[in-house]
Design a protein around this motif. Sequence first.
Motif, PDB file in Angstrom:
ATOM      1  N   LEU A 178       0.125  11.476 -18.330  1.00  0.00           N
ATOM      2  CA  LEU A 178       2.438  10.948 -19.028  1.00  0.00           C
ATOM      3  C   LEU A 178       2.939  10.405 -18.324  1.00  0.00           C
ATOM      4  O   LEU A 178       3.376   9.012 -18.495  1.00  0.00           O
ATOM      5  N   ALA A 179       2.960  10.403 -16.737  1.00  0.00           N
ATOM      6  CA  ALA A 179       2.926   9.127 -15.937  1.00  0.00           C
ATOM      7  C   ALA A 179       2.134   8.516 -15.727  1.00  0.00           C
ATOM      8  O   ALA A 179       2.428   7.001 -16.068  1.00  0.00           O
ATOM      9  N   GLY A 180       0.781   8.947 -15.913  1.00  0.00           N
ATOM     10  CA  GLY A 180       0.064   7.192 -16.228  1.00  0.00           C
ATOM     11  C   GLY A 180       0.052   6.257 -16.740  1.00  0.00           C
ATOM     12  O   GLY A 180       0.098   4.983 -17.042  1.00  0.00           O
ATOM     13  N   VAL A 181       1.118   6.895 -18.193  1.00  0.00           N
ATOM     14  CA  VAL A 181       0.143   5.921 -19.334  1.00  0.00           C
ATOM     15  C   VAL A 181       2.034   5.172 -19.291  1.00  0.00           C
ATOM     16  O   VAL A 181       2.091   3.854 -19.229  1.00  0.00           O
ATOM     17  N   LEU A 182       3.173   5.852 -18.367  1.00  0.00           N
ATOM     18  CA  LEU A 182       4.750   5.325 -18.518  1.00  0.00           C
ATOM     19  C   LEU A 182       4.582   4.112 -17.220  1.00  0.00           C
ATOM     20  O   LEU A 182       4.753   2.963 -17.312  1.00  0.00           O
ATOM     21  N   LEU A 372       9.957   0.209  -7.617  1.00  0.00           N
ATOM     22  CA  LEU A 372       8.683  -0.915  -8.532  1.00  0.00           C
ATOM     23  C   LEU A 372       9.821  -0.750  -9.424  1.00  0.00           C
ATOM     24  O   LEU A 372       8.607  -1.336  -9.894  1.00  0.00           O
ATOM     25  N   HIS A 373      10.727  -0.831  -9.858  1.00  0.00           N
ATOM     26  CA  HIS A 373      11.997  -0.897 -10.692  1.00  0.00           C
ATOM     27  C   HIS A 373      11.558  -0.260 -12.267  1.00  0.00           C
ATOM     28  O   HIS A 373      11.101  -0.964 -12.679  1.00  0.00           O
ATOM     29  N   ALA A 374      10.976   1.326 -12.203  1.00  0.00           N
ATOM     30  CA  ALA A 374      10.146   2.051 -12.808  1.00  0.00           C
ATOM     31  C   ALA A 374      10.968   3.094 -12.956  1.00  0.00           C
ATOM     32  O   ALA A 374      10.108   4.429 -12.956  1.00  0.00           O
ATOM     33  N   PRO A 375      12.026   3.430 -13.374  1.00  0.00           N
ATOM     34  CA  PRO A 375      12.641   5.048 -13.851  1.00  0.00           C
ATOM     35  C   PRO A 375      11.491   5.222 -14.628  1.00  0.00           C
ATOM     36  O   PRO A 375      11.677   7.022 -14.381  1.00  0.00           O
ATOM     37  N   LEU A 376      11.145   4.935 -15.641  1.00  0.00           N
ATOM     38  CA  LEU A 376      10.991   5.818 -16.534  1.00  0.00           C
ATOM     39  C   LEU A 376      10.001   6.498 -15.748  1.00  0.00           C
ATOM     40  O   LEU A 376       9.196   7.799 -15.593  1.00  0.00           O
ATOM     41  N   ALA A 377       8.584   6.028 -15.183  1.00  0.00           N
ATOM     42  CA  ALA A 377       7.440   6.313 -14.749  1.00  0.00           C
ATOM     43  C   ALA A 377       7.780   7.745 -13.151  1.00  0.00           C
ATOM     44  O   ALA A 377       7.513   8.310 -13.156  1.00  0.00           O
ATOM     45  N   ALA A 380       8.283  11.094 -15.077  1.00  0.00           N
ATOM     46  CA  ALA A 380       8.089  11.615 -15.987  1.00  0.00           C
ATOM     47  C   ALA A 380       7.463  12.442 -15.231  1.00  0.00           C
ATOM     48  O   ALA A 380       7.166  13.483 -15.147  1.00  0.00           O
ATOM     49  N   THR A 381       6.963  11.513 -13.755  1.00  0.00           N
ATOM     50  CA  THR A 381       6.333  12.074 -12.461  1.00  0.00           C
ATOM     51  C   THR A 381       7.322  13.060 -12.376  1.00  0.00           C
ATOM     52  O   THR A 381       6.581  15.053 -12.178  1.00  0.00           O
ATOM     53  N   VAL A 382       8.640  13.383 -12.157  1.00  0.00           N
ATOM     54  CA  VAL A 382       9.330  15.248 -11.888  1.00  0.00           C
ATOM     55  C   VAL A 382       9.277  15.397 -12.958  1.00  0.00           C
ATOM     56  O   VAL A 382       8.815  16.912 -13.081  1.00  0.00           O
ATOM     57  N   LEU A 383       8.926  15.946 -14.339  1.00  0.00           N
ATOM     58  CA  LEU A 383       8.433  16.457 -15.848  1.00  0.00           C
ATOM     59  C   LEU A 383       7.108  16.833 -15.560  1.00  0.00           C
ATOM     60  O   LEU A 383       7.339  18.163 -15.605  1.00  0.00           O
ATOM     61  N   PHE A 393      18.100  16.169 -16.318  1.00  0.00           N
ATOM     62  CA  PHE A 393      19.091  15.651 -16.283  1.00  0.00           C
ATOM     63  C   PHE A 393      19.846  14.780 -15.170  1.00  0.00           C
ATOM     64  O   PHE A 393      20.189  13.449 -14.125  1.00  0.00           O
ATOM     65  N   PRO A 394      19.730  15.982 -13.182  1.00  0.00           N
ATOM     66  CA  PRO A 394      19.443  15.241 -12.427  1.00  0.00           C
ATOM     67  C   PRO A 394      18.068  14.415 -11.466  1.00  0.00           C
ATOM     68  O   PRO A 394      18.887  13.646 -11.098  1.00  0.00           O
ATOM     69  N   ALA A 395      17.370  14.788 -12.479  1.00  0.00           N
ATOM     70  CA  ALA A 395      16.498  13.118 -12.407  1.00  0.00           C
ATOM     71  C   ALA A 395      16.839  11.623 -12.581  1.00  0.00           C
ATOM     72  O   ALA A 395      16.879  10.941 -11.650  1.00  0.00           O
ATOM     73  N   MET A 396      17.349  11.705 -13.915  1.00  0.00           N
ATOM     74  CA  MET A 396      18.150  10.742 -14.716  1.00  0.00           C
ATOM     75  C   MET A 396      19.074  10.375 -14.114  1.00  0.00           C
ATOM     76  O   MET A 396      19.189   9.208 -13.273  1.00  0.00           O
ATOM     77  N   THR A 397      20.457  11.301 -13.102  1.00  0.00           N
ATOM     78  CA  THR A 397      20.798  11.048 -12.396  1.00  0.00           C
ATOM     79  C   THR A 397      20.917   9.956 -10.815  1.00  0.00           C
ATOM     80  O   THR A 397      21.033   9.311 -10.882  1.00  0.00           O
ATOM     81  N   VAL A 398      19.861  10.309 -10.033  1.00  0.00           N
ATOM     82  CA  VAL A 398      19.712  10.363  -8.943  1.00  0.00           C
ATOM     83  C   VAL A 398      18.848   9.145  -8.907  1.00  0.00           C
ATOM     84  O   VAL A 398      18.946   8.074  -8.214  1.00  0.00           O
ATOM     85  N   VAL A 399      18.131   9.041  -9.611  1.00  0.00           N
ATOM     86  CA  VAL A 399      16.890   7.563 -10.600  1.00  0.00           C
ATOM     87  C   VAL A 399      17.968   6.940 -10.491  1.00  0.00           C
ATOM     88  O   VAL A 399      17.466   5.379  -9.753  1.00  0.00           O
ATOM     89  N   LEU A 400      19.270   6.989 -11.828  1.00  0.00           N
ATOM     90  CA  LEU A 400      19.874   5.546 -11.980  1.00  0.00           C
ATOM     91  C   LEU A 400      20.091   5.360 -11.054  1.00  0.00           C
ATOM     92  O   LEU A 400      20.757   4.066 -10.392  1.00  0.00           O
ATOM     93  N   THR A 401      21.141   6.034  -9.933  1.00  0.00           N
ATOM     94  CA  THR A 401      22.024   5.555  -8.858  1.00  0.00           C
ATOM     95  C   THR A 401      20.747   4.920  -7.645  1.00  0.00           C
ATOM     96  O   THR A 401      21.564   3.744  -7.557  1.00  0.00           O
TER      97      THR A 401
END
Length: 568
Positions: A178-182, A372-377, A380-383, A393-401
């Motif tokens: 999944l991380a590879g695709v994103l 890398l400006h790659a928040p989704l990848a 996905a790595t965290v997932l 939820f915590p991943a999105m919070t910290v990555v966005l910040t």
Amino acid sequence: MSHAKRTLRQLFTGPSSSLLPLVVMGCVIGVVAGLVMASFISLLNLMLGWLNGASLEDFESLSMGWRFGLPILGSILLILLYRITPASAQTVGLVYVLERLQFGRGRLPLANTMFQFVAALISLGSGHSVGREGPAVQMGAGVASLLGQYTHRPPSQLRLLVGCGTAAAISAAFNTPLAGVLFAMEVVLMEYSILGFAPIIASAITASAFTSSLLGTHSILTPTRLSLAGYGDIPSLLVTGIWVGLVAVLFHYMVRLFLRFPIKSRAVRLLLAGVIAGSLALWVPQILGSGYDTINATLSAQLPWLLLLFILAAKLVATAAAIGLGVPGGQIAPMLMLGVCAGGIAGALVPGGSEPGLYALLGMAAMMGAMLHAPLAAIATVLELSLSAEAMFPAMTVVLTANLVCQHGFRQPSLILTLLKERGRLLQTHPLRAALAQRYLSELASFRFVEVDLAVEQDLAAILEQPRPWLVIRQDEHCYLLKKSVLEQAYQQQESAQPITLSELLTPLLNANLQLIELSEDASLLTGLKILQKEDTRGFLIPIARQGLGLVTRRRLVKMLTSDEPMY
């Protein structure tokens, strides 16, 4: 048997509007890229096992002499490798792949891919602070590009196949499909498309399955079940995101400092990178290599925060030096280690009931996303590493910040764009211009014309009998486009009883408004539009492999941009 051969040929060379050939190509790329990555991983593990024993990344067990001398030895071997390799084959890595996608029509030479294979083995085996992701991307993309060229895919599909190779290589190297695709779509292709998802997913899962069948379970990072203790820890997550974002900004500044280091000699720069890494390793040996053993130890909260602080400071310098001074290797593994150290420090110091290992995992993702400006990848790595949707939820919070701090607070571009800019290459980031830069004139080319050279006598009747509606006329150094019906009408109206030559008949019909521009190679739609802005031309003649010259008229280009006609 003939029916089977015909079916197989259709799978690989079916119409460009068909998705099935691309999916089949994606699977083939997954197998080939998986084989290449399995070979690379096996050779690298053999080298690391000889140095460090069964733990592979345990550079800490080396004597002080080896810690200091190993990176320097690696630099000397790299210098020798550069000396015996042609200059055209020496440019490698993720940055090179992006450069070839935008400026080289997705064509990656075999020589560069082979050089990357050997150079990465030397860099990683000698403990330089680089990762295997950049080499993996180069090798996967190189394999995909060669297969695409062999099957004569058009440039836009060749670009998509490079994305397949990238996803396959990342998936094979880290067992994270999944991380590879994103990563392929967010970092390399910089676009999401319905057409692209199916082939890239097929390539990623094929590579992961094939490599696992060859190597067995080979996850570099240990999956860890971590989740947020409670929503009361949200302020701590925000603080962690700000902290990791600031570390990313500092790292970016340090990379630029070494990129502009006032030494031009590649040999001296590589030696300096080796000396810096070796000197730091005398005191903090954890900075040698990709550091996956340190990452795994931090994720399981085995290292105290003060040691993590020392590792973070030394790794910042060693990695910035390796990247800025030109050591051929990847940037992502060192980023992950920087992020995991920064997150581990935050986890030990901020209040809250969540485990420190969770903050280490989030810091790793936030660093990757910010650089890398790659928040989704990154998410996905965290997932894939946490094995838990509760970490989202915590991943999105910290990555966005962290992204907001780095990208908007301090206006830092992606590290990849910074490295390209230092090489004098500016990628198109505006959505419309980027889309035009990713499609090529050859995809609009027509071959429904007869080529006429006025310097050579040709049979007028034979030309008029041709079923093609256009004439491309060469006169001296100029090319003109004329409808054949105009020539027919002029021929019927000529009143002279004397035979008239083709040149005498055509010359009065030619004027500047009919001129064509003959390009030496294929060009993007963006380049074509820029030329049309400056030149009053009827269109372009472009060389197309195996098919000769192709014609793209101004009207055809404008029609494609203003109508619903599909590109494929």
